[in-house]
Design a protein around this motif. Structure first.
Motif, short mmCIF file in Angstrom:
data_model
loop_
_atom_site.label_atom_id
_atom_site.label_comp_id
_atom_site.label_asym_id
_atom_site.label_seq_id
_atom_site.Cartn_x
_atom_site.Cartn_y
_atom_site.Cartn_z
N UNK A 1 0.38 -1.18 0.22
CA UNK A 1 0.25 0.35 0.22
C UNK A 1 0.78 1.49 0.27
N UNK A 2 0.41 2.14 -1.23
CA UNK A 2 1.45 2.94 -0.79
C UNK A 2 0.75 4.40 -0.53
N UNK A 3 1.36 5.32 0.23
CA UNK A 3 0.44 6.37 0.33
C UNK A 3 1.15 7.93 0.01
N UNK A 4 0.87 8.54 -0.40
CA UNK A 4 1.57 9.56 -0.91
C UNK A 4 0.54 10.99 -0.36
N UNK A 5 1.53 11.48 0.17
CA UNK A 5 1.16 12.60 0.75
C UNK A 5 2.42 13.91 1.20
N UNK A 6 2.57 14.88 0.26
CA UNK A 6 3.34 16.21 -0.20
C UNK A 6 4.20 14.85 -1.01
N UNK A 7 5.06 14.94 -0.98
CA UNK A 7 6.54 14.59 -1.80
C UNK A 7 6.77 13.18 -1.51
N UNK A 8 6.26 13.31 -0.55
CA UNK A 8 6.77 11.71 -0.17
C UNK A 8 5.35 10.42 -0.46
N UNK A 9 6.11 9.32 -0.47
CA UNK A 9 5.29 8.29 -0.35
C UNK A 9 5.41 6.47 0.91
N UNK A 10 4.83 6.34 1.04
CA UNK A 10 4.78 5.26 2.78
C UNK A 10 4.79 4.48 1.58
N UNK A 11 5.75 3.21 1.70
CA UNK A 11 5.28 2.27 0.51
C UNK A 11 5.29 1.51 2.31
N UNK A 12 3.72 1.15 2.62
CA UNK A 12 4.21 -0.44 3.27
C UNK A 12 3.27 -1.45 2.81
N UNK A 13 3.20 -3.00 3.84
CA UNK A 13 2.62 -4.12 4.05
C UNK A 13 1.87 -4.31 4.60
N UNK A 14 0.87 -4.54 3.61
CA UNK A 14 -0.28 -5.17 4.43
C UNK A 14 -0.73 -6.54 4.40
N UNK A 15 -0.85 -7.74 5.77
CA UNK A 15 -0.56 -8.77 5.65
C UNK A 15 -2.00 -8.94 5.40
N UNK A 16 -2.44 -10.38 5.31
CA UNK A 16 -3.37 -11.00 4.60
C UNK A 16 -3.41 -12.70 5.67
N UNK A 17 -3.51 -12.65 6.38
CA UNK A 17 -3.20 -13.73 7.46
C UNK A 17 -4.37 -14.46 7.10
N UNK A 18 -5.80 -13.53 7.74
CA UNK A 18 -7.19 -14.50 8.35
C UNK A 18 -7.65 -14.03 7.54
N UNK A 19 -7.91 -14.93 6.19
CA UNK A 19 -8.89 -14.21 5.35
C UNK A 19 -10.25 -15.28 5.48
N UNK A 20 -11.51 -14.99 5.48
CA UNK A 20 -12.69 -15.93 5.24
C UNK A 20 -12.21 -16.84 4.97
N UNK A 21 -13.16 -18.23 4.58
CA UNK A 21 -13.25 -19.08 3.80
C UNK A 21 -12.16 -19.74 3.57
N UNK A 22 -11.73 -19.40 4.22
CA UNK A 22 -10.24 -20.10 2.74
C UNK A 22 -10.13 -21.39 3.41
N UNK A 23 -10.54 -22.11 3.90
CA UNK A 23 -10.65 -23.44 4.50
C UNK A 23 -12.04 -24.33 3.57
#
Length: 614
Positions: free
Chosen positions: A393-415
Motif C-alpha cells: 500500500x503506497x500512501x502519498x502525502x506531499x512529495x513523500x510516499x509511504x510504502x507499507x506492507x498489508x498482511x492477509x493472515x486471516x481471510x474468510x472461507x479459506x478452508x
C-alpha cells in the motif's frame, strides 16, 4: 493588481497541488486468479458438489498445489479478502502488476473481470492492470489445459482446449475438452481487461503509450521482434501505458514481457517471457527506456508524482546474495536467471525513475539501486497466492510516499475447499499411497498457516529434490543439528553447554531448509514464523561449523561411510551464511520514499516498524 492576480494564481495552484498529492494506491501482483466456480458442464465436467457451497466447484488438486510455487484455489478467497480490506481503508486505486490470472484462460479472465467490475461498482475502485508472463503465456492464443482438476471421487482429471493434442485422442472419464481453458493471447487479455487501464477511460486526466499518436488498439501498439537469425520477424503487442487517474499522480504501467520468436518445423513459435525480464527489455524493447526517461523529465517539469509498476523485478531480489546462492546451488537454481544484471539495474536507475513496484518472484523484498544522480527503489510485492500473503500500500502525502506492507493472515472461507481435499487424500491413500501428501495442511487455523504449510510441502516435494546439493537429499534431512555434529570427530568450540545441546537437539536439517525458504520468500515478514530458538540454534551451529576447520568424519559412523558429510559441512556452512545475510537485508516492511525527482534524499524507515527478528 497584476501582483495580486499572480499571487492568487500561485496560491490556487499550491492548494491544488497539495490536494492531488494526498492519495493511496494498492499493489497486488501475482493473484493467479482461478475461478473456482468456472462452469465446464457443456464439456461434461460437473465439478465437485460441496455441502457448504450452493454451486459445484472446479478446482485443482492439493497434490498439484504442493508442487507449484503458487496456490491455484484458495487465492480466490484471498483476492476477495484483499479487496475487502482495500475497500475498508477507502483506497480507490488498485494496480495489478501482472499474473492476474492463472494462465490467461478465457474462463478465468471472465471470472476476474466480473469480480473487479463488482468492486468498481460498489466501492468506486479503479483497477490498473499490466500483463505478466502468465497472462499471456504466449503473445497469441494457444492450445492448453490442465490435467489436475478434481472430480467428485477425489481423482485428478484433465480439461484441455479442443485444439489440444489431448483432445484429438478418444475421450475417457478422465478427459474433458473446452476452449475456455485455452491460453489467451494479447487480444484475449485486451478484450477482457481493457477497462482496467489497458485502454483510456473517461475518468482519465491523461493516458499515453510509448507509441506515436497514443492509439489504444493493439494494432497501433506493436514492435518488431525477430528470430536470432533475423530471417523471420513478427509484430508483437506492447500494452505499456501512462495514466493520470487523479490530478498530479502518474502511474506508469510497463509491459516488460519479451517473447522471443523461434522458427521450428516450418512454424513460428515463441519462448515464454518468464526468464526474460528487464535484461531482454534493454536489448529487445529499448524504446521503453527512452520513453521512461522522457516521462521522468516531463514529471519534473509538470510537478507530477511518478510511480512505475510492472510484473518483473528491476533489481536483485536476494539481498545481494545471488553470487553466494549461485556458488552453493548452481547457476540456474533459485530462479537466478530472472535476476537483472548489474548493468540492467544501473540502466534502469539512470532513467531517473524513483519508485517501481514489481512482482513475479512471489517475494517480499527491497532493492536500492544507486546511480550518479538518482536512487531507484525496487519494491518486490509478495503474492497473495503464496507465503506470506500480503499486498503493498503506497500512501502519498506531499512529495513523500509511504510504502507499507498489508498482511492477509486471516481471510474468510479459506478452508471452504478442505472437504474436497479430504476426498483426494482418501483416494490417494487407497490407490496411490506413495503420492499421498501430508494432511497437516488441512489442520491450518488461518490462511497464513495454510500458506506456510504449503511452502513447507513445496520444500519437501519440489525445492529440496531440485535445488539442494546431493548431500542434503539423504536420510540426514531428518537429523537434528545435535545428531549431525556426532558425524564428525572435530572438537566442539566453544564447548556445548547443556542449554545449547537442548537447542541443537530440537531443530532438524529440514527445519532449517523450511525456515530458509520462509525467509527467502517473505523477508522480515517471516520473523514471527521462525522462532527465536531457531535463530539461536542457527547461530550456534554456524559457530561450531566454522570452528571445525578440516573435516574429520567419525569413522565409526555408518552414515559417514555412505554420505559425503564433508560436502555437507561446507554446504551447510554456506547456507547458514546466506540465511544470516537474508535476515539482515534491506527494510522490506515499511519505507518512506521521497518522490521529488529534483532531489535525491535517502529513504526513511517507518517509525512503527521494528526490523529486528532475532
Amino acid at each position: 493588481m497584476r501582483l495580486f492576480a499572480l499571487l492568487s494564481l500561485l496560491f490556487a495552484t499550491f492548494q491544488l497541488y497539495a490536494k492531488e498529492l494526498n492519495t493511496q494506491i494498492a499493489f497486488i501482483p501475482d493473484i493467479h486468479f482461478h475461478d473456482i466456480y468456472a462452469d465446464f458442464s457443456q464439456a461434461g465436467f460437473a465439478g465437485i458438489k460441496l455441502d457448504n457451497q450452493s454451486k459445484p466447484v472446479s478446482i485443482r488438486s492439493m497434490k498439484s498445489q504442493l508442487h507449484s510455487t503458487r496456490l491455484f484455489n484458495e487465492n480466490y478467497f484471498a483476492l476477495i479478502a484483499a479487496l475487502d480490506d482495500i475497500a475498508a481503508r477507502g483506497v480507490k486505486l488498485v494496480a495489478l502488476p501482472g499474473d492476474f490470472t492463472d494462465d490467461g484462460q478465457p474462463v478465468h479472465l471472465k471470472g476476474l473481470k466480473t469480480l473487479l467490475s463488482d468492486y468498481s461498482k460498489r466501492y468506486g475502485m479503479r483497477f490498473f492492470a499490466i500483463p505478466g508472463n502468465h497472462d499471456p503465456v504466449k503473445p497469441i492464443r494457444s492450445a492448453a489445459g490442465k490435467s489436475d482438476f478434481l472430480d467428485e471421487q477425489g481423482r485428478e482429471v484433465a480439461i484441455f482446449s479442443n485444439d489440444h493434442a489431448m483432445c484429438k485422442t478418444p475421450h475417457t472419464d478422465f478427459l474433458f475438452c473446452d476452449d475456455a481453458i485455452s491460453h489467451g493471447g494479447y487480444q484475449e487479455i485486451m478484450d477482457a481487461m481493457s477497462e482496467f487501464g489497458l485502454k483510456p477511460q473517461s475518468q482519465d486526466l491523461l493516458w499515453q503509450t510509448p507509441f506515436l499518436d497514443n492509439h489504444a488498439s493493439l494494432s497501433e501498439r506493436q514492435y518488431q521482434q525477430c528470430t536470432n537469425d533475423n530471417k523471420h520477424c513478427v509484430m508483437i503487442p506492447d500494452t505499456s501505458y501512462l495514466v493520470e487517474p487523479v490530478a498530479g499522480l502518474w502511474l506508469l504501467a510497463i509491459d516488460a514481457n519479451v517473447y522471443l520468436p523461434e522458427f521450428k518445423n516450418n512454424q513460428l513459435t515463441f519462448k515464454g517471457s518468464g526468464n526474460a525480464g528487464y535484461n531482454k527489455v534493454l536489448t529487445e524493447k529499448p524504446y521503453l527506456l527512452s520513453w521512461i526517461k522522457q516521462l521522468v523529465t516531463a514529471a519534473k517539469e509538470q510537478h507530477k508524482t511518478l510511480i512505475a509498476f510492472s510484473h518483473f523485478p528491476m533489481g536483485e531480489f536476494y539481498d545481494q546474495q545471488s553470487e553466494s546462492i549461485k556458488d552453493l546451488f548452481g547457476d540456474n537454481a533459485f530462479q537466478l536467471t530472472r535476476k537483472p544484471t548489474n548493468q540492467t539495474q544501473s540502466a534502469l536507475a539512470e532513467t531517473g525513475l524513483r519508485l517501481h513496484i514489481g512482482g513475479h518472484m512471489h517475494m517480499n523484498d527491497t532493492r536500492i539501486i544507486r546511480a550518479k544522480k538518482n536512487t531507484l527503489y525496487n519494491i518486490q510485492a509478495p503474492s497473495i497466492s503464496a507465503y506470506r500473503p500480503a499486498y503493498k500500500l503506497v500512501s502519498i502525502l506531499g512529495s513523500e510516499a509511504k510504502v507499507d506492507t498489508v498482511l492477509l493472515d486471516s481471510i474468510a472461507n479459506f478452508d471452504t475447499l478442505f472437504p474436497a481435499y479430504e476426498r483426494e487424500y482418501d483416494h490417494l491413500a487407497e490407490r496411490n499411497p506413495d503420492e499421498k501428501w501430508l494432511a497437516d495442511i488441512l489442520g491450518s487455523e488461518n490462511y497464513q498457516q495454510f500458506t506456510l504449510q504449503h511452502l513447507a510441502g513445496l520444500a519437501k516435494w519440489r525445492f529440496i529434490p531440485k535445488e539442494w546439493p546431493d548431500s542434503f537429499k539423504t536420510q540426514l534431512i531428518s537429523y537434528s543439528f545435535q545428531e549431525l555434529l556426532t558425524l564428525y570427530d572435530s572438537p566442539t568450540s566453544p564447548p556445548i553447554t547443556q542449554a545449547s545441546d537442548a537447542l541443537l537437539s530440537k531443530v532438524t536439517l529440514f527445519d532449517f531448509i523450511r525456515d530458509f525458504y520462509l525467509l527467502r520468500n517473505a523477508g522480515s515478514l517471516a520473523f514471527e514464523d521462525i522462532s527465536k530458538e531457531h535463530f539461536k540454534t542457527y547461530k550456534l551451529i554456524t559457530q561450531q561449523l566454522n570452528a571445525m576447520g578440516q573435516c574429520l568424519p567419525r569413522q565409526m559412523s555408518k552414515i559417514a561411510q555412505t554420505v559425503d558429510v564433508c560436502t555437507l559441512q561446507v554446504g551447510l556452512s554456506k547456507a547458514l551464511t546466506i540465511f544470516e545475510k537474508l535476515a539482515a537485508g534491506e527494510n522490506d516492511r515499511c519505507l518512506i520514499i521521497d518522490l521529488n525527482l529534483k532531489t535525491n534524499k535517502p529513504a526513511k524507515t517507518c517509525d512503527s516498524i521494528n526490523k529486528s527478528g532475532t
